[in-house]
Design a protein around this motif. Structure first.
Motif, PDB file in Angstrom:
ATOM      1  N   THR A 230     107.747  21.079 -95.060  1.00 30.68           N
ATOM      2  CA  THR A 230     108.542  19.965 -95.569  1.00 30.68           C
ATOM      3  C   THR A 230     108.193  18.662 -94.849  1.00 30.68           C
ATOM      4  O   THR A 230     108.128  17.623 -95.465  1.00 30.68           O
ATOM      5  N   LYS A 231     107.927  18.725 -93.573  1.00 25.11           N
ATOM      6  CA  LYS A 231     107.669  17.506 -92.801  1.00 25.11           C
ATOM      7  C   LYS A 231     106.498  17.724 -91.857  1.00 25.11           C
ATOM      8  O   LYS A 231     106.213  18.860 -91.478  1.00 25.11           O
ATOM      9  N   ARG A 232     105.857  16.622 -91.457  1.00 23.80           N
ATOM     10  CA  ARG A 232     104.707  16.738 -90.541  1.00 23.80           C
ATOM     11  C   ARG A 232     104.916  15.811 -89.355  1.00 23.80           C
ATOM     12  O   ARG A 232     105.118  14.606 -89.530  1.00 23.80           O
ATOM     13  N   ILE A 233     104.867  16.386 -88.179  1.00 21.53           N
ATOM     14  CA  ILE A 233     105.127  15.619 -86.958  1.00 21.53           C
ATOM     15  C   ILE A 233     103.945  15.736 -85.994  1.00 21.53           C
ATOM     16  O   ILE A 233     103.472  16.846 -85.697  1.00 21.53           O
ATOM     17  N   MET A 234     103.485  14.574 -85.534  1.00 21.21           N
ATOM     18  CA  MET A 234     102.351  14.492 -84.609  1.00 21.21           C
ATOM     19  C   MET A 234     102.855  14.400 -83.170  1.00 21.21           C
ATOM     20  O   MET A 234     103.737  13.579 -82.873  1.00 21.21           O
ATOM     21  N   PHE A 235     102.307  15.219 -82.280  1.00 16.35           N
ATOM     22  CA  PHE A 235     102.642  15.176 -80.851  1.00 16.35           C
ATOM     23  C   PHE A 235     101.443  14.614 -80.094  1.00 16.35           C
ATOM     24  O   PHE A 235     100.351  15.172 -80.176  1.00 16.35           O
TER      25      PHE A 235
ATOM     26  N   TRP B 208      99.044  18.843 -82.175  1.00 14.73           N
ATOM     27  CA  TRP B 208      99.286  18.609 -80.749  1.00 14.73           C
ATOM     28  C   TRP B 208      98.023  18.010 -80.157  1.00 14.73           C
ATOM     29  O   TRP B 208      96.951  18.595 -80.266  1.00 14.73           O
ATOM     30  N   PHE B 209      98.133  16.851 -79.529  1.00 10.95           N
ATOM     31  CA  PHE B 209      96.961  16.107 -79.068  1.00 10.95           C
ATOM     32  C   PHE B 209      97.187  15.607 -77.651  1.00 10.95           C
ATOM     33  O   PHE B 209      98.294  15.188 -77.311  1.00 10.95           O
ATOM     34  N   GLN B 210      96.154  15.660 -76.841  1.00 17.65           N
ATOM     35  CA  GLN B 210      96.236  15.068 -75.493  1.00 17.65           C
ATOM     36  C   GLN B 210      94.935  14.327 -75.210  1.00 17.65           C
ATOM     37  O   GLN B 210      93.848  14.799 -75.551  1.00 17.65           O
ATOM     38  N   SER B 211      95.056  13.159 -74.597  1.00 19.38           N
ATOM     39  CA  SER B 211      93.853  12.459 -74.155  1.00 19.38           C
ATOM     40  C   SER B 211      94.156  11.658 -72.897  1.00 19.38           C
ATOM     41  O   SER B 211      95.275  11.185 -72.695  1.00 19.38           O
ATOM     42  N   ASN B 212      93.114  11.502 -72.100  1.00 16.97           N
ATOM     43  CA  ASN B 212      93.227  10.668 -70.903  1.00 16.97           C
ATOM     44  C   ASN B 212      92.765   9.233 -71.182  1.00 16.97           C
ATOM     45  O   ASN B 212      92.711   8.414 -70.261  1.00 16.97           O
ATOM     46  N   HIS B 213      92.415   8.957 -72.453  1.00 14.30           N
ATOM     47  CA  HIS B 213      91.805   7.670 -72.794  1.00 14.30           C
ATOM     48  C   HIS B 213      92.692   6.861 -73.738  1.00 14.30           C
ATOM     49  O   HIS B 213      93.091   7.348 -74.798  1.00 14.30           O
TER      50      HIS B 213
ATOM     51  N   GLU C 247      93.921   5.421 -81.477  1.00 18.06           N
ATOM     52  CA  GLU C 247      93.359   5.884 -82.754  1.00 18.06           C
ATOM     53  C   GLU C 247      94.147   7.054 -83.328  1.00 18.06           C
ATOM     54  O   GLU C 247      94.292   7.190 -84.547  1.00 18.06           O
ATOM     55  N   LYS C 248      94.680   7.886 -82.460  1.00 20.28           N
ATOM     56  CA  LYS C 248      95.509   9.003 -82.964  1.00 20.28           C
ATOM     57  C   LYS C 248      96.784   8.452 -83.597  1.00 20.28           C
ATOM     58  O   LYS C 248      97.220   8.939 -84.640  1.00 20.28           O
ATOM     59  N   ILE C 249      97.360   7.427 -82.996  1.00 21.77           N
ATOM     60  CA  ILE C 249      98.545   6.795 -83.613  1.00 21.77           C
ATOM     61  C   ILE C 249      98.155   6.204 -84.974  1.00 21.77           C
ATOM     62  O   ILE C 249      98.861   6.400 -85.965  1.00 21.77           O
ATOM     63  N   HIS C 250      96.999   5.526 -85.038  1.00 26.48           N
ATOM     64  CA  HIS C 250      96.548   4.987 -86.339  1.00 26.48           C
ATOM     65  C   HIS C 250      96.449   6.090 -87.380  1.00 26.48           C
ATOM     66  O   HIS C 250      96.772   5.880 -88.546  1.00 26.48           O
ATOM     67  N   SER C 251      95.984   7.252 -86.970  1.00 28.26           N
ATOM     68  CA  SER C 251      95.756   8.348 -87.934  1.00 28.26           C
ATOM     69  C   SER C 251      97.077   8.857 -88.537  1.00 28.26           C
ATOM     70  O   SER C 251      97.065   9.616 -89.490  1.00 28.26           O
TER      71      SER C 251
ATOM     72  N   GLY D 220     106.481  11.554 -88.605  1.00 28.17           N
ATOM     73  CA  GLY D 220     107.009  11.073 -87.338  1.00 28.17           C
ATOM     74  C   GLY D 220     106.058  11.413 -86.193  1.00 28.17           C
ATOM     75  O   GLY D 220     105.123  12.207 -86.342  1.00 28.17           O
ATOM     76  N   ILE D 221     106.332  10.779 -85.057  1.00 32.50           N
ATOM     77  CA  ILE D 221     105.470  10.943 -83.870  1.00 32.50           C
ATOM     78  C   ILE D 221     106.355  11.247 -82.659  1.00 32.50           C
ATOM     79  O   ILE D 221     107.387  10.589 -82.455  1.00 32.50           O
ATOM     80  N   VAL D 222     105.939  12.242 -81.892  1.00 27.70           N
ATOM     81  CA  VAL D 222     106.520  12.471 -80.567  1.00 27.70           C
ATOM     82  C   VAL D 222     105.433  12.060 -79.571  1.00 27.70           C
ATOM     83  O   VAL D 222     104.318  12.597 -79.624  1.00 27.70           O
TER      84      VAL D 222
END
Ligand code: DQA
Length: 153
Positions: free
Chosen positions: A2-7, A49-54, A60-64, A71-73
């Motif tokens: 139903t919903k898609r949330i980016m971490f 689920w995404f992690q970066s030190n950069h 760019e992940k927020i842009h995507s 929503g975004i966590v």
């Protein structure tokens, strides 16, 4: 789904479990991810689920998230206190975002008490350890599709 949330997780969070466990707890980022995935599947929420030190990778992940994400966590980690670029990306994308900090940033050093990125977020959770991610998921699940006045502009 139903919903898609980016971490999205910022710098040094890949070291959770061994990094200052007295401050951040002893759970690894992968362990937290597994717990959150379990909760998301129970809610029938799709997630990445995404992690970066950069900084640029986080921007760019927020842009995507512009299309196809509800929503975004975000735990911007140290970038919370420094990054106008992450703040601007959140403002541009206009998705409801919950900023999560494992530790209570208000009970720590002075420089951690201000978050630049929090002003672009619907809510901030700080000091609940890994449970903050879970509550952020539940909150976004509850409010996604309901836009605040700021997000409508
Ligand atoms: C943090 C708090 C930040 O001040 C710090 O730079 C981090 C983690 C937290 O989750 O408590 O890396 O965002």
């Amino acid at each position: 789904m139903t919903k898609r949330i980016m971490f999205i997780n910022g710098p040094n969070l890949n070291l959770l479990g061994t990094r200052e466990p007295d401050v951040y707890g002893d759970m690894s980022l992968e362990h937290i991810e597994n717990e959150v995935r379990r909760a998301a599947s129970q809610l029938d929420v799709g997630m990445e689920w995404f992690q970066s030190n950069h900084e640029g990778d986080i921007v760019e992940k927020i842009h995507s998230c512009w299309e196809d994400w509800d929503g975004i966590v975000l735990n911007p980690a140290a970038f919370s206190h420094t990054s106008v670029a992450v703040l601007d990306a959140l403002r541009a994308v206009k998705k409801p975002c919950v900023e999560v900090h494992l530790s209570n940033i208000h009970a720590r050093e002075e420089f951690r008490r201000a978050s630049l990125t929090a002003s672009a977020c619907r809510a901030v959770i700080s000091g609940m350890g890994w449970l903050g991610y879970l509550y952020a998921l539940k909150f976004l699940y509850a409010i996604c599709g309901v836009k605040s006045e700021k997000e409508k502009q």
